[in-house]
Design a protein around this motif. Sequence first.
Motif, PDB file in Angstrom:
ATOM      1  N   LEU A 181       0.809  -1.217   0.000  1.00 43.22           N
ATOM      2  CA  LEU A 181       0.000   0.000   0.000  1.00 43.22           C
ATOM      3  C   LEU A 181       0.845   1.271   0.000  1.00 43.22           C
ATOM      4  O   LEU A 181       0.339   2.357   0.298  1.00 43.22           O
ATOM      5  CB  LEU A 181      -0.927   0.008   1.226  1.00 43.22           C
ATOM      6  N   ASP A 182       2.132   1.137  -0.348  1.00 45.88           N
ATOM      7  CA  ASP A 182       2.975   2.323  -0.362  1.00 45.88           C
ATOM      8  C   ASP A 182       2.511   3.335  -1.394  1.00 45.88           C
ATOM      9  O   ASP A 182       2.672   4.543  -1.208  1.00 45.88           O
ATOM     10  CB  ASP A 182       4.435   1.933  -0.624  1.00 45.88           C
ATOM     11  N   ASP A 183       1.939   2.837  -2.493  1.00 52.67           N
ATOM     12  CA  ASP A 183       1.376   3.707  -3.531  1.00 52.67           C
ATOM     13  C   ASP A 183      -0.143   3.586  -3.460  1.00 52.67           C
ATOM     14  O   ASP A 183      -0.778   2.977  -4.314  1.00 52.67           O
ATOM     15  CB  ASP A 183       1.901   3.297  -4.901  1.00 52.67           C
ATOM     16  N   PHE A 184      -0.730   4.184  -2.418  1.00 54.09           N
ATOM     17  CA  PHE A 184      -2.155   3.984  -2.185  1.00 54.09           C
ATOM     18  C   PHE A 184      -3.018   4.588  -3.292  1.00 54.09           C
ATOM     19  O   PHE A 184      -4.092   4.074  -3.597  1.00 54.09           O
ATOM     20  CB  PHE A 184      -2.555   4.596  -0.833  1.00 54.09           C
ATOM     21  N   GLY A 219      -8.894  18.649  -0.083  1.00 53.51           N
ATOM     22  CA  GLY A 219      -9.051  17.321  -0.674  1.00 53.51           C
ATOM     23  C   GLY A 219      -8.433  17.227  -2.057  1.00 53.51           C
ATOM     24  O   GLY A 219      -7.996  16.151  -2.482  1.00 53.51           O
ATOM     25  N   ALA A 220      -8.375  18.358  -2.771  1.00 55.58           N
ATOM     26  CA  ALA A 220      -7.714  18.382  -4.069  1.00 55.58           C
ATOM     27  C   ALA A 220      -6.216  18.190  -3.907  1.00 55.58           C
ATOM     28  O   ALA A 220      -5.570  17.501  -4.705  1.00 55.58           O
ATOM     29  CB  ALA A 220      -8.007  19.695  -4.778  1.00 55.58           C
ATOM     30  N   ILE A 221      -5.657  18.794  -2.862  1.00 58.49           N
ATOM     31  CA  ILE A 221      -4.219  18.664  -2.607  1.00 58.49           C
ATOM     32  C   ILE A 221      -3.866  17.225  -2.245  1.00 58.49           C
ATOM     33  O   ILE A 221      -2.936  16.632  -2.803  1.00 58.49           O
ATOM     34  CB  ILE A 221      -3.784  19.629  -1.491  1.00 58.49           C
ATOM     35  N   LEU A 222      -4.633  16.634  -1.338  1.00 54.29           N
ATOM     36  CA  LEU A 222      -4.400  15.241  -0.964  1.00 54.29           C
ATOM     37  C   LEU A 222      -4.638  14.321  -2.159  1.00 54.29           C
ATOM     38  O   LEU A 222      -3.853  13.404  -2.424  1.00 54.29           O
ATOM     39  CB  LEU A 222      -5.325  14.854   0.197  1.00 54.29           C
ATOM     40  N   LEU A 235      -1.945  11.775  -4.020  1.00 56.43           N
ATOM     41  CA  LEU A 235      -2.167  10.337  -4.187  1.00 56.43           C
ATOM     42  C   LEU A 235      -2.102   9.935  -5.651  1.00 56.43           C
ATOM     43  O   LEU A 235      -1.498   8.918  -6.008  1.00 56.43           O
ATOM     44  CB  LEU A 235      -3.523   9.954  -3.601  1.00 56.43           C
ATOM     45  N   ALA A 236      -2.734  10.736  -6.511  1.00 59.80           N
ATOM     46  CA  ALA A 236      -2.735  10.417  -7.937  1.00 59.80           C
ATOM     47  C   ALA A 236      -1.326  10.442  -8.510  1.00 59.80           C
ATOM     48  O   ALA A 236      -0.991   9.670  -9.411  1.00 59.80           O
ATOM     49  CB  ALA A 236      -3.634  11.406  -8.687  1.00 59.80           C
ATOM     50  N   ILE A 263      -4.399   7.286 -13.967  1.00 60.40           N
ATOM     51  CA  ILE A 263      -5.376   7.539 -12.904  1.00 60.40           C
ATOM     52  C   ILE A 263      -6.086   8.842 -13.238  1.00 60.40           C
ATOM     53  O   ILE A 263      -5.445   9.849 -13.545  1.00 60.40           O
ATOM     54  CB  ILE A 263      -4.689   7.670 -11.530  1.00 60.40           C
ATOM     55  N   GLY A 264      -7.412   8.825 -13.208  1.00 64.49           N
ATOM     56  CA  GLY A 264      -8.168  10.033 -13.456  1.00 64.49           C
ATOM     57  C   GLY A 264      -8.145  10.935 -12.233  1.00 64.49           C
ATOM     58  O   GLY A 264      -8.205  10.455 -11.097  1.00 64.49           O
ATOM     59  N   LEU A 265      -8.055  12.237 -12.460  1.00 67.65           N
ATOM     60  CA  LEU A 265      -8.075  13.204 -11.355  1.00 67.65           C
ATOM     61  C   LEU A 265      -9.055  14.312 -11.705  1.00 67.65           C
ATOM     62  O   LEU A 265      -9.011  14.873 -12.808  1.00 67.65           O
ATOM     63  CB  LEU A 265      -6.686  13.795 -11.116  1.00 67.65           C
TER      64      LEU A 265
END
Length: 363
Positions: free
Chosen positions: A49-52, A65-68, A72-73, A142-144
Amino acid sequence: MTVNNRPEKHGSNKYRVLSIDGGGMRGLYSCAYLQGMTDTGKAKYDAELDDFGNKFDLIVGTSTGAILGAGLAAGIPLSGICNLYTECGPKIFPKKLPDQPSKLVFHPRSKLNKSGDAALRKALDSQFNDLTLGQLHQNRQIGLVITSVNCATHRAYVFKTPHDKTSNHRDDDITLVDACLASSAAPIYRSIAVISQEDALLDNSMFIDGGLWANNPVLVALIEALRNTDDDQEIEIFCLGTSPAPTGSVLDQDSPHWGLLKWQFGGRAIEYAMDSQFQVYDDMAGMLLSHIHRDVSITRFPQPVPSADQAPLLALDDASQKAMTLLKQLAARAVDETNQLINTGSEKGKRIAALFGDESEGD
């Protein structure tokens, strides 16, 4: 095949989405919660899970939430994102908006916003450099999706990676730094975000916080997932909050004629706008599910209800050491509540268990 690549990484026909609420400094809670849960998944299920962020096909975020979500993305470790809050938070929010009207008159808001904007841009630059939305999707698949408001048109604006083929690659050249600044530019608390790119296909280059209309972006996440999947594909949406402070006010019905000071020069109106969205958007999304003939689930991660005594430390611009310690404590409590939920064997618990490593629970 779907419009977006059908995900094979889940070992099933699932399209996983993470929706992350806004909340300023309370984003530290969200990040610390995910870090706690991934640590649990590693220990309990021996999960990688290092690249969650790679667990999801789509990530949708508003404001903090956009920053987090962008972190993640992009594959940034959760520890690095949490450090952004703890190390840079006091520079981004060097002084809280006063809660006493008499102190508002001489409050140096413009100067504080200018220094805070520079601090946040520097912190984001250190994580994302010049990475654009187009490059992110090309590199990570990954979609963002990041919500904002266009100051020129007074309309909602949604920054997207080209996972959505109907976007005509409109935002491909927008950097993650600019998109995050645009989504987190809370009026009064932070500066208006300016995007200065010659080739950007924007009506204008000034944006403010997406939390004004989608502080809980679950409906954005639901619509985006439906539009970018096949009818036979299962959709799982996970919603992550920011442990908001207990809401509500003790009001005097004999004094309804509030002026600038009572409204804290607009700061109190921003709180009402953001707080009012949290539960109602979850409710509306739940109501829609009964009319959608698709296999769709929406799971909000457990979050503890803070006490009234803790509420003063949960303002979106409180970057004090006490506030950050409390946010981490609340996140730890939420991790414990989540593990208890997993142990019940409920459907919600099984979905969360599958996300954090026990894939057998999700099939």
